[in-house]
Scaffold this motif. Structure first.
Motif, PDB file in Angstrom:
ATOM      1  N   ASN A  11       0.632  -0.604   0.254  1.00 12.36           N
ATOM      2  CA  ASN A  11       0.276   0.081   0.411  1.00 12.36           C
ATOM      3  C   ASN A  11       0.646   1.245  -0.196  1.00 12.36           C
TER       4      ASN A  11
ATOM      5  N   ILE B 175      -8.562   1.396   1.929  1.00 12.11           N
ATOM      6  CA  ILE B 175      -7.320   0.721   2.952  1.00 12.11           C
ATOM      7  C   ILE B 175      -7.891   0.961   4.196  1.00 12.11           C
TER       8      ILE B 175
ATOM      9  N   ALA C  59     -11.328  -2.941   1.240  1.00 11.97           N
ATOM     10  CA  ALA C  59      -9.770  -3.357   1.497  1.00 11.97           C
ATOM     11  C   ALA C  59      -9.614  -4.585   1.380  1.00 11.97           C
TER      12      ALA C  59
END
Length: 294
Positions: A159, A189, A225
């Protein structure tokens, strides 16, 4: 490779790990990266010649086991020895990184490396991401290349790297739909990582009030997510069926974002497992059109 359920978990995992390391692959049928890492793990189980035992657990079907291991995203791989988890990793790592992980704990057969070298390895996720990185560097203004690169990083669980790669395109987010879709996934997320709301919290609010669209939207973002695309879109459809323009069209835009992220993954699975015109994607596009146009 063995499919493990709650019924055979004690025998196939706990008891087995007393005499041999057991590698547990938490996966789900809808998870694109799971379809990449699964064959790599099976290949390595053969290459290591009994150095470890591979088992798979469907995280959707075996939610009690997933909860017991604290699984938050998939794929997640956990190694057990002597009945206890000793190490693990998340995301679709390239084969070389998985070997590094295994070599810390597992003793392969004497000719495992030679046997593996004789085979032509498939393109590993890390290699694919590197190629996408190169394509993006060669054409920094190519929004399609950047979408593919950032999407691949996000689906691999990288990420922070994804945010860095996305930064040059932030100014175009409002102009390019697929870039907007990436931003919505990254926001989801971040929301999940904040821990402000759990799935249990959202479910409790929905049970108390089925028209609590905020709770449904929170649940959809948590599911996104975790790369649980279809359950997320089901929640968003529940909003759209009751209020098509809720919160400035937020549910529809987020639904489209899920489709944008989901579809390239499914279109690129090898061996014809999922065709480019995947029926699930097509079905959810039709469902959106039906709700919006009704």
């Amino acid at each position: 490779m063995i499919d493990v359920t709650l019924e055979n978990f004690e025998t196939e995992v706990i008891a087995a790990s007393m005499t041999q390391p057991v590698l547990v692959d938490f996966w789900a049928p809808w998870c694109g990266p799971c379809k990449v890492i699964g064959p790599l793990l099976e290949k390595l189980e053969v290459a290591y010649r009994g150095g470890f035992k591979l088992v798979k657990i469907d995280s959707d079907q075996e939610q009690q086991l997933s909860a017991a291991f604290g699984i938050k995203s998939i794929p997640t791989v956990i190694l057990l020895m002597n009945g206890q988890p000793v190490d693990g990793f998340m995301g679709a790592l390239p084969e070389g990184k998985i070997r590094e992980f295994l070599d810390k704990h597992v003793q392969p057969g004497t000719d495992a490396e030679d046997e593996a070298a004789e085979e032509e390895a498939p393109l590993a996720p890390g290699d694919a991401i590197e190629r996408l990185s190169q394509a993006c560097a060669a054409a920094p203004d190519n929004d399609d290349a950047r979408f593919e690169y950032v999407r691949a990083l996000l689906l691999a669980g990288r990420n922070d790297d994804a945010k860095v790669a996305f930064a040059p395109a932030i100014a175009r987010t409002g102009l390019v739909r697929r870039l907007d879709s990436l931003q919505r996934l990254m926001d989801a997320i971040d929301f999940a990582d904040s821990g402000k709301v759990t799935l249990a919290d959202a479910d409790a609010r929905i049970a108390a009030n089925k028209r609590d669209f905020g709770a449904r939207y929170d649940k959809a973002r948590l599911l996104m997510a975790g790369q649980r695309w279809t359950p997320a879109m089901d929640e968003l459809l529940e909003i759209l069926m009751r209020d098509k323009t809720w919160n400035e069209d937020l549910a529809r835009k987020t639904y489209i974002a899920a489709l944008d992220i989901m579809e390239p993954v499914r279109a690129k699975v090898a061996d014809g497992q999922i065709a480019p015109d995947d029926p699930t994607v097509a079905s959810y596009r039709r469902r959106l059109s039906s709700v919006v146009l009704s």
